[in-house]
Motif scaffolding. Structure first.
Motif, PDB file in Angstrom:
ATOM      1  N   PRO A   1       0.830  -1.218   0.000  1.00  0.00           N
ATOM      2  CA  PRO A   1       0.000   0.000   0.000  1.00  0.00           C
ATOM      3  C   PRO A   1       0.862   1.264   0.000  1.00  0.00           C
ATOM      4  CG  PRO A   1      -0.813  -1.597   1.612  1.00  0.00           C
ATOM      5  CD  PRO A   1       0.505  -2.121   1.122  1.00  0.00           C
ATOM      6  N   GLY A   2       0.496   2.192  -0.851  1.00  0.00           N
ATOM      7  CA  GLY A   2       1.221   3.458  -0.925  1.00  0.00           C
ATOM      8  C   GLY A   2       2.435   3.438  -1.826  1.00  0.00           C
ATOM      9  N   ALA A   3       2.787   2.276  -2.397  1.00  0.00           N
ATOM     10  CA  ALA A   3       3.961   2.197  -3.269  1.00  0.00           C
ATOM     11  C   ALA A   3       3.681   2.900  -4.590  1.00  0.00           C
ATOM     12  CB  ALA A   3       4.344   0.741  -3.507  1.00  0.00           C
ATOM     13  N   ALA A   4       4.730   3.450  -5.186  1.00  0.00           N
ATOM     14  CA  ALA A   4       4.595   4.156  -6.464  1.00  0.00           C
ATOM     15  C   ALA A   4       4.215   3.174  -7.564  1.00  0.00           C
ATOM     16  CB  ALA A   4       5.905   4.856  -6.807  1.00  0.00           C
ATOM     17  N   ARG A   5       3.295   3.603  -8.434  1.00  0.00           N
ATOM     18  CA  ARG A   5       2.875   2.765  -9.554  1.00  0.00           C
ATOM     19  C   ARG A   5       3.983   2.688 -10.592  1.00  0.00           C
ATOM     20  NH1 ARG A   5      -1.942   5.200 -12.218  1.00  0.00           N
ATOM     21  NH2 ARG A   5      -2.187   3.142 -13.200  1.00  0.00           N
ATOM     22  N   VAL A   6       4.019   1.558 -11.304  1.00  0.00           N
ATOM     23  CA  VAL A   6       4.985   1.356 -12.383  1.00  0.00           C
ATOM     24  C   VAL A   6       4.206   1.375 -13.693  1.00  0.00           C
ATOM     25  CG1 VAL A   6       6.741  -0.161 -13.343  1.00  0.00           C
ATOM     26  CG2 VAL A   6       6.411  -0.058 -10.861  1.00  0.00           C
ATOM     27  N   LEU A   7       4.454   2.384 -14.527  1.00  0.00           N
ATOM     28  CA  LEU A   7       3.740   2.533 -15.789  1.00  0.00           C
ATOM     29  C   LEU A   7       4.578   1.991 -16.937  1.00  0.00           C
ATOM     30  CD1 LEU A   7       2.273   6.121 -15.323  1.00  0.00           C
ATOM     31  CD2 LEU A   7       1.214   3.909 -14.787  1.00  0.00           C
ATOM     32  N   PHE A   8       3.900   1.481 -17.962  1.00  0.00           N
ATOM     33  CA  PHE A   8       4.583   0.842 -19.078  1.00  0.00           C
ATOM     34  C   PHE A   8       5.565   1.788 -19.751  1.00  0.00           C
ATOM     35  CE2 PHE A   8       4.823  -0.016 -23.642  1.00  0.00           C
ATOM     36  CZ  PHE A   8       5.320  -1.316 -23.630  1.00  0.00           C
TER      37      PHE A   8
END
Length: 723
Positions: free
Chosen positions: A34-41
């Motif tokens: 929870p709260g971790a940065a998203r990884v975008l393609f």
């Protein structure tokens, strides 16, 4: 530089990636904290460090994917698309790829592919290639040949890498073909497939399903290593744990103690007066700390003294400069009078040396750092025994946590010991809960390790499983400190040691029942039973493959023994025992079949596979006892089953074996030392004044039987075979 061919007509390609704008972890079904940065393609740096299900085999750097290391920007997109397709094979766009891999690949596997893609794409860039449709079969073969050689090491020749290692390289070169319909920025030319679509294993000559090539730990390394680890765990370890508990208890309140000031100098002087009155030495520093202090400040009369320990004895935390100057003359005078000695284990309990049983203190006086170092090496011994006596893989050892021990009573009245962990190999990312059934020695080693590491429940028990380096460090510590000689332990020769090698060693030991320490001090039959129980309780669990490996090794060993019995009979070295005639009849039948085959096809005589085929049924009936072979071909003739009242059993009861009377038991020259050892042991008991007369009378028939068996073995080994 080779001339660039004209670009062929490009296949229809997506203008926008099918994964554009998607969250990588959400698409792949990977859970983030929870709260971790998203990884975008679209990001050129995928940080997956916050994955909740990452198991302990995953290293930190394997979860940070740097696509910027690929020099050609368009090939970064190619790598991203293929890797995400491997992570999420059920994505709609991936399902549209006819040849795509359908099973999920883990982030660890995909990280390795990223490394391979980086090497392959950057090699193409160095060759002047800017588009994948310029790749030719010649380029693929050149690249594979260059990668076939190891990284240069000064003073050593380069070597060709194993086919299994190279298969991943070839597979990476082929992956863009499987995902041609998915790629949006670049792809191979239409119709081009490296190595014409042959499998990567076929390209590099890797063979699947071959024999187990992991070597066992050499016996000259294994025996002293196990002897040392058993001694450290069973004899030294409990004393280390007890003393470590004392040190931790004493150090607990030390964090909150005040510093020594002018007002507290009298308390220090009271401690000095007490030491002078009792003749107790001043507290000394650990060996490693002394070396650092002398190297930094130079030697002086108090280089070996622990100022911090002296302060805690006075109820304070540390000396300031004023307080140290105030008491320095008195401490120098006292040091000359009573000396300086490390404070812990000054009156250590006595233990028996491993070699001669002489009573010696379990340790010399130690400092806190010395004791912690000793505890670390005892934990290494615990790890080695756990690996050697359970057959667990590295991934399974890593998943053991503090509090993993499980024990429960069984209907037979004994106790089943288990270790709760996770099964990683062949399972979804993160693994699944599992339990490994072990023997009591392993349970005891794990319990000791839990005391020594002093971590909260759920924390990793062993941390790193770099067993070869840990054993090397243990060997060096034993020699450097003199503890090996003090405890009477054998020298551990240098040699490779790893969980895979120990697993292989254990499987072979259970299959072959050799002599030596592993058979003498550890009940191999108990390990076999524990492994079988673990397999039966969880047929798809951790012990499944080890159970299968153990059975395969046993079958191979029994075949070797049967072939050896056949070769011995051909050479006139005959078996002895009640079952000798039946065995010889079976071997004569096989010999007749071989002679008949020699008349029709002479080539088969040079092929042991034909002999093994003829002997396979006989080898399956073989059960190896401690001092005989049981050829269990007819259960109705088995003496052990008649004695137990179980004539329909499928296996003999080795514990009830009386090989001197059973009509299916044979004795061979390889078993002669066991019978000689029995005679020697009985002779020692007969000569002992402590053995009652009635017991000696009972032992005499046992000795006569053993002597008779030895005489029969000797006679059959030299007598010509009866016609």
């Amino acid at each position: 530089m080779m001339p660039r061919p004209p670009a062929p007509a490009a296949r229809p390609r997506r203008t926008v990636s099918a994964f554009a704008g998607l969250d990588v972890c959400e698409t792949a079904g990977l859970r983030l904290a929870p709260g971790a940065a998203r990884v975008l393609f679209e990001q050129d740096r995928w940080v997956l460090s916050a994955l909740l299900d990452a198991h302990r085999m995953v290293k930190d750097h394997e979860l940070i994917w740097e696509f910027t290391e690929i020099l050609n920007p368009r090939w970064r997109t190619v790598a991203k698309e293929i890797l995400l397709a491997l992570l999420a094979p059920q994505h709609e766009a991936v399902l549209a790829c006819a040849h795509a891999i359908r099973s999920v690949r883990s982030p660890r596997t995909c990280f390795r592919f990223l490394q391979q893609f980086t090497d392959w794409f950057n090699w193409l860039t160095r060759q002047g290639i800017t588009r994948l449709d310029e790749v030719t079969q010649h380029l693929c073969e050149r690249y594979l040949e260059e990668r076939h050689w190891s990284v240069p090491t000064p003073g050593e020749p380069r070597r060709r890498l194993e086919p299994d290692t190279m298969a991943e390289v070839a597979r990476t070169v082929q992956l863009p073909v499987l995902y041609g319909e998915l790629l949006s920025s670049d792809s191979y030319a239409e119709g081009f497939a490296p190595w014409e679509g042959r499998s990567a294993s076929a390209v590099v000559g890797a063979k699947a399903g071959g024999p187990n090539r992991v070597p066992p730990v050499p016996d000259h390394v294994l025996q002293p290593l196990l002897a040392t680890c058993l001694y450290l765990v069973d004899v030294v370890g409990p004393h280390v744990a007890d003393l470590l508990d004392e040190v931790r208890a004493a150090a607990g309140p030390g964090q909150d103690l005040p510093r020594v000031t002018k007002e507290r100098v009298p308390a220090v002087r009271q401690v000095l007066a007490r030491l002078r009155a009792t003749g107790e030495p001043l507290p000394g520093l650990a060996v490693t700390v002394v070396g650092r202090r002398v190297g930094r400040y130079g030697a002086n009369p108090l280089s070996h003294m622990s100022w911090g320990h002296l302060a805690r004895m006075a109820g304070v935390g540390a000396f300031n400069e004023y307080a140290r100057e105030q008491v320095l003359p008195e401490i120098l005078e006292l040091a000359a009078e009573v000396g300086i000695e490390r404070p812990w284990a000054r009156q250590a309990a006595l233990i028996a040396r491993a070699d001669n049983g002489q009573q010696v203190p379990w340790t010399h006086p130690v400092g806190e750092e010395d004791l912690q170092l000793m505890a670390n090496y005892v934990v290494t011994a615990c790890l080695t025994l756990t690996s050697a006596l359970s057959g667990m893989r590295t991934s399974e050892l890593l998943e053991l946590s503090v509090g993993c021990r499980r024990s429960r009573s069984v209907p037979s009245g004994g106790i089943r010991y288990g270790l709760a962990g996770r099964l990683i190999k062949g399972k979804k990312f993160g693994g699944v809960p599992d339990e490994w059934v072990v023997i009591e020695q392993v349970d005891r080693a794990v319990a000791l390790a839990e005391r020594l590491v002093h971590r909260p429940p759920g924390a990793a028990l062993f941390g790193s499983i770099s067993l070869s380096s840990r054993v090397n460090n243990l060997r060096g510590w034993l020699e450097r400190t003199g503890n090996r000689e003090h405890w009477g332990l054998p020298v551990i020769p240098p040699g490779p040691t790893s969980p895979r090698m120990l697993r292989r060693t254990l499987a072979l030991s259970i299959a072959e029942r050799p002599g030596g320490l592993l058979a003498a001090k550890i009940a191999l039959k108990h390990i076999s039973v524990a492994t079988t129980e673990g397999y039966a309780a969880r047929p798809g669990g951790s012990q499944r493959l080890f159970h299968a490996e153990m059975q395969t090794a046993e079958e191979e060993h029994h075949m070797k023994l049967t072939v050896q019995a056949f070769r011995d009979a051909q050479a006139g070295i005959l078996p002895a025992g009640p079952g000798a005639r039946g065995l010889l009849d079976a071997l004569r039948h096989v010999d007749a079949q071989l002679k008949d085959a020699a008349r029709t096809d002479p080539k088969v005589l040079a092929d042991d596979r034909h002999l093994e085929s003829l002997l396979r049924k006989l080898a399956k009936a073989l059960h190896v006892g401690p001092a005989n072979f049981c050829w269990f071909r007819d259960p109705s003739k088995a003496l052990c089953l008649r004695l137990a009242g179980t004539p329909d059993a499928k296996r003999p009861l080795v514990g009830l074996c009386d090989s001197a009377r059973c009509p299916q038991a044979t004795h061979h020259p390889s078993q002669r030392p066991v019978w000689i050892g029995t005679i020697t042991t009985i002779d020692a008991l007969l000569d002992s004044p402590r053995i009652p007369k009635g017991e000696k009378t009972r032992l005499l028939p046992e000795r006569e039987r053993a002597a008779r068996v030895v005489a029969e073995i000797d006679a059959c080994a030299t007598a010509p075979e009866a016609a």
